[in-house]
Design an enzyme around this catalytic site. Sequence first.
Site, mmCIF file in Angstrom:
data_model
loop_
_atom_site.group_PDB
_atom_site.id
_atom_site.type_symbol
_atom_site.label_atom_id
_atom_site.label_comp_id
_atom_site.label_asym_id
_atom_site.label_seq_id
_atom_site.Cartn_x
_atom_site.Cartn_y
_atom_site.Cartn_z
ATOM 1 N N PRO A 1 -14.808 -95.637 -56.201
ATOM 2 C CG PRO A 1 -13.550 -96.214 -58.071
ATOM 3 C CD PRO A 1 -13.632 -96.430 -56.593
ATOM 4 C CB ALA B 1 -13.535 -99.888 -61.583
ATOM 5 C CE1 TYR C 1 -22.552 -101.713 -60.141
ATOM 6 C CE2 TYR C 1 -23.098 -99.987 -61.733
ATOM 7 C CZ TYR C 1 -22.249 -100.978 -61.280
ATOM 8 O OH TYR C 1 -21.102 -101.264 -61.975
ATOM 9 N NE ARG D 1 -21.916 -105.428 -64.410
ATOM 10 C CZ ARG D 1 -21.539 -104.246 -63.904
ATOM 11 N NH1 ARG D 1 -21.174 -104.180 -62.635
ATOM 12 N NH2 ARG D 1 -21.521 -103.172 -64.645
ATOM 13 C CG HIS E 1 -17.889 -106.335 -56.067
ATOM 14 N ND1 HIS E 1 -17.243 -105.208 -56.542
ATOM 15 C CD2 HIS E 1 -16.925 -107.194 -55.670
ATOM 16 C CE1 HIS E 1 -15.934 -105.385 -56.447
ATOM 17 N NE2 HIS E 1 -15.709 -106.577 -55.913
HETATM 18 C C1 DQA Z 1 -19.087 -102.742 -58.332
HETATM 19 C C2 DQA Z 1 -18.672 -103.629 -59.501
HETATM 20 C C3 DQA Z 1 -17.487 -103.047 -60.230
HETATM 21 O O1 DQA Z 1 -17.147 -103.864 -61.323
HETATM 22 C C4 DQA Z 1 -17.819 -101.670 -60.744
HETATM 23 O O2 DQA Z 1 -16.682 -101.095 -61.374
HETATM 24 C C5 DQA Z 1 -18.362 -100.778 -59.703
HETATM 25 C C6 DQA Z 1 -19.344 -101.314 -58.779
HETATM 26 C C7 DQA Z 1 -20.372 -103.260 -57.666
HETATM 27 O O3 DQA Z 1 -20.655 -102.822 -56.559
HETATM 28 O O4 DQA Z 1 -21.106 -104.059 -58.255
HETATM 29 O O5 DQA Z 1 -18.072 -99.592 -59.662
HETATM 30 O O6 DQA Z 1 -18.064 -102.741 -57.347
#
Ligand code: DQA
Length: 156
Positions: A9, A76, A22, A106, A99
């Site tokens: 998501p 998430a 990101y 974080r 990730h």
């Molecule tokens: C994520 C990290 C997760 O905590 C977050 O909810 C995301 C992106 C990442 O790629 O850093 O949606 O997966």
Amino acid sequence: MKILLIHGPNLNLLGRREPQIYGTAGLDEINRRMQRTAEENGAELRVFQSNSEGALIDAIHEACNWADGIVINPGAYGHYSYAMRDALAAVALPTIEVHLSNVYAREEFRYKSVISAVVIGSICGLGWRSYLCAMESLIGILSDREQAARPSITPL
Ligand code: DQA
């Protein structure tokens, strides 16, 4: 060698979504880079993104009909979806968790991954390069396994 790359998501918003966390690469750009990496290594890559847990689980189930391995950024859901964890455990395909951000630097709720126990390994904090490391590693691991499974011919 066939690989499924899954994005969970909110990852459809990459490039626009909190770029300071990101990065500025969009999902299409990341997918293009991963396609290139797969091609260079003689692998076939299919990509799937969804914001819905059920659709992601269906894609994991489907993968056991054709894929040799999975690279997944669960978003998430990775922090709390036992259903996604069970799906990965059920299909038992070699999987690497990705990730983009360093989840350990974080909020505390991001420290926990419920899927980590059912994957080969996890890569985080390297931005889009987390995907690259995961793809290259999975390809390497799959070809090691392929080689190990080949009957060895003992010379006379
Ligand atoms: C994520 C990290 C997760 O905590 C977050 O909810 C995301 C992106 C990442 O790629 O850093 O949606 O997966």
